[in-house]
Motif scaffolding. Structure first.
Motif, mmCIF file in Angstrom:
data_model
loop_
_atom_site.group_PDB
_atom_site.id
_atom_site.type_symbol
_atom_site.label_atom_id
_atom_site.label_comp_id
_atom_site.label_asym_id
_atom_site.label_seq_id
_atom_site.Cartn_x
_atom_site.Cartn_y
_atom_site.Cartn_z
ATOM 1 N N UNK A 46 56.887 -51.096 12.603
ATOM 2 C CA UNK A 46 58.364 -51.248 12.956
ATOM 3 C C UNK A 46 58.503 -52.587 11.928
ATOM 4 N N UNK A 47 57.715 -53.411 11.508
ATOM 5 C CA UNK A 47 58.224 -54.397 10.748
ATOM 6 C C UNK A 47 58.518 -53.815 9.283
ATOM 7 N N UNK A 48 57.911 -52.644 8.957
ATOM 8 C CA UNK A 48 58.146 -51.837 7.716
ATOM 9 C C UNK A 48 59.415 -51.465 7.745
ATOM 10 N N UNK A 49 60.347 -51.366 8.867
ATOM 11 C CA UNK A 49 61.708 -50.925 8.830
ATOM 12 C C UNK A 49 62.610 -52.282 8.847
ATOM 13 N N UNK A 50 62.125 -53.155 8.781
ATOM 14 C CA UNK A 50 62.990 -54.667 9.094
ATOM 15 C C UNK A 50 63.158 -55.254 7.707
ATOM 16 N N UNK A 51 63.620 -56.692 8.108
ATOM 17 C CA UNK A 51 63.987 -57.431 7.093
ATOM 18 C C UNK A 51 62.677 -58.031 6.122
ATOM 19 N N UNK A 52 61.496 -57.869 6.664
ATOM 20 C CA UNK A 52 60.458 -58.617 6.071
ATOM 21 C C UNK A 52 59.898 -57.380 5.069
ATOM 22 N N UNK A 53 60.360 -56.272 5.210
ATOM 23 C CA UNK A 53 59.718 -54.991 4.590
ATOM 24 C C UNK A 53 59.724 -55.204 3.078
ATOM 25 N N UNK A 54 58.818 -54.649 2.383
ATOM 26 C CA UNK A 54 58.764 -54.779 0.843
ATOM 27 C C UNK A 54 57.330 -55.065 0.284
ATOM 28 N N UNK A 55 57.214 -55.062 -1.126
ATOM 29 C CA UNK A 55 56.047 -55.615 -1.743
ATOM 30 C C UNK A 55 56.396 -56.785 -2.321
ATOM 31 N N UNK A 56 55.852 -57.709 -1.871
ATOM 32 C CA UNK A 56 56.266 -59.310 -2.408
ATOM 33 C C UNK A 56 55.017 -59.781 -3.223
ATOM 34 N N UNK A 57 54.052 -59.005 -3.597
ATOM 35 C CA UNK A 57 52.932 -59.357 -4.581
ATOM 36 C C UNK A 57 53.454 -59.543 -5.851
ATOM 37 N N UNK A 58 53.140 -60.744 -6.397
ATOM 38 C CA UNK A 58 53.663 -61.245 -7.753
ATOM 39 C C UNK A 58 52.600 -60.991 -8.694
ATOM 40 N N UNK A 59 52.369 -60.013 -9.351
ATOM 41 C CA UNK A 59 51.212 -59.667 -10.047
ATOM 42 C C UNK A 59 51.203 -60.394 -11.432
ATOM 43 N N UNK A 60 52.119 -61.094 -11.814
ATOM 44 C CA UNK A 60 52.083 -62.061 -13.019
ATOM 45 C C UNK A 60 51.702 -63.244 -12.547
ATOM 46 N N UNK A 61 52.024 -63.839 -11.420
ATOM 47 C CA UNK A 61 51.551 -65.200 -10.692
ATOM 48 C C UNK A 61 49.852 -64.865 -10.437
ATOM 49 N N UNK A 62 49.675 -63.733 -9.921
ATOM 50 C CA UNK A 62 48.405 -63.520 -9.527
ATOM 51 C C UNK A 62 47.502 -63.466 -10.743
ATOM 52 N N UNK A 63 48.041 -62.624 -11.829
ATOM 53 C CA UNK A 63 47.179 -62.611 -12.955
ATOM 54 C C UNK A 63 46.861 -64.093 -13.986
ATOM 55 N N UNK A 64 47.996 -65.011 -13.570
ATOM 56 C CA UNK A 64 47.992 -66.157 -14.417
ATOM 57 C C UNK A 64 46.920 -67.132 -13.584
ATOM 58 N N UNK A 65 46.988 -66.968 -12.165
ATOM 59 C CA UNK A 65 46.024 -67.738 -11.536
ATOM 60 C C UNK A 65 44.448 -67.322 -11.677
ATOM 61 N N UNK A 66 44.305 -65.776 -11.979
ATOM 62 C CA UNK A 66 42.934 -65.661 -12.550
ATOM 63 C C UNK A 66 42.641 -66.054 -13.808
ATOM 64 N N UNK A 67 43.435 -65.962 -14.624
ATOM 65 C CA UNK A 67 43.400 -66.605 -16.053
ATOM 66 C C UNK A 67 42.848 -68.090 -15.971
ATOM 67 N N UNK A 68 43.473 -68.743 -14.871
ATOM 68 C CA UNK A 68 42.986 -70.258 -14.922
ATOM 69 C C UNK A 68 41.567 -70.205 -14.474
ATOM 70 N N UNK A 69 41.085 -69.497 -13.561
ATOM 71 C CA UNK A 69 39.636 -69.313 -13.185
ATOM 72 C C UNK A 69 38.752 -68.774 -14.257
ATOM 73 N N UNK A 70 39.293 -67.893 -15.042
ATOM 74 C CA UNK A 70 38.754 -67.438 -16.114
ATOM 75 C C UNK A 70 38.220 -68.426 -17.071
ATOM 76 N N UNK A 71 39.308 -69.375 -17.272
ATOM 77 C CA UNK A 71 39.041 -70.434 -18.416
ATOM 78 C C UNK A 71 38.076 -71.432 -17.609
ATOM 79 N N UNK A 72 38.137 -71.912 -16.668
ATOM 80 C CA UNK A 72 37.115 -72.602 -15.998
ATOM 81 C C UNK A 72 35.899 -72.280 -15.893
ATOM 82 N N UNK A 73 35.799 -70.774 -15.647
ATOM 83 C CA UNK A 73 34.388 -70.317 -15.750
ATOM 84 C C UNK A 73 33.867 -70.073 -17.305
#
Ligand SMILES: Cc1cc2nc3c(=O)[nH]c(=O)nc-3n(C[C@H](O)[C@H](O)[C@H](O)COP(=O)(O)O)c2cc1C
Length: 174
Positions: free
Chosen positions: A138-165
């Motif tokens: 039911x939430x998937x039919x409402x105002x909160x529906x959609x894909x809000x994963x920001x893969x650029x931000x996610x990859x940048x976060x992972x790059x920071x970890x890779x650099x530290x490691x």
């Protein structure tokens, strides 16, 4: 050679997709990575770093991630120090997706015990095609529906970890 575990707890696949992107990014940086659901991790002996992520439901992490986090706190020691990064995914809808979800109390306490940062927040996903359960459907039919994963931000976060490691260990200062 050090190895990194990327573990996740996901019900509808959204958090799994984030964990996959993180693992890909680390592998692209030349790191050796295992990607596993949190309830499929037998132990930490093979790893000197762990990235653990969970979907947030009703303000809590999913149980497999909570359990793994507890095990991680118990496994981390002077003899076998484990570097840890945490993330969670939840907020959806144009007004919320960029917001920070505070760590649930048990997760916040575990992060302090581990000496790692509080979890990074990434937007979540609620879509009809992947929604599981009456509430999600039911939430998937409402105002909160959609894909809000920001893969650029996610990859940048992972790059920071890779650099530290990948950075050479700093010698202790005297
Ligand atoms: C019943 C239900 C409860 C939810 N509760 C929260 C919440 O408390 N906080 C939040 O940020 N997101 C909440 N969400 C959004 C989910 O965390 C989001 O859809 C996430 O991407 C799901 O991840 P998964 O696909 O890995 O299961 C909720 C979603 C559903 C369906």
């Amino acid at each position: 050679m050090s190895k990194t575990l990327v573990a996740y707890a996901s019900k509808m696949g959204g958090t799994e997709g984030i964990a996959q992107a993180v693992a890909e990014e680390l592998r692209g940086a030349g790191l050796e990575v295992d990607l596993r659901p949190a309830d499929d991790v037998s132990g930490f002996d093979a790893y000197d770093s762990v990235i653990l992520g969970s979907a947030v439901y009703a303000g809590r992490w999913r149980r497999p991630a909570r359990r793994l986090l507890k095990r991680l706190v118990a496994a981390n020691s002077i003899e076998h120090p484990i570097r840890v990064w945490l993330f969670h995914s939840g907020p959806t809808g144009p007004e919320h997706a960029d917001g920070v979800v505070p760590a649930p109390g048990d997760v916040a306490a575990a992060a302090i015990a581990l000496g790692c940062a509080q979890p990074a927040t990434f937007g979540g996903r609620i879509e009809t095609a992947t929604a599981k359960g009456f509430l999600a459907k039911s939430m998937a039919k409402g105002d909160l529906a959609g894909d809000f994963r920001d893969f650029d931000r996610i990859r940048t976060w992972a790059d920071g970890i890779a650099a530290e490691l990948s950075a050479p260990a700093t010698p202790p200062s005297h």
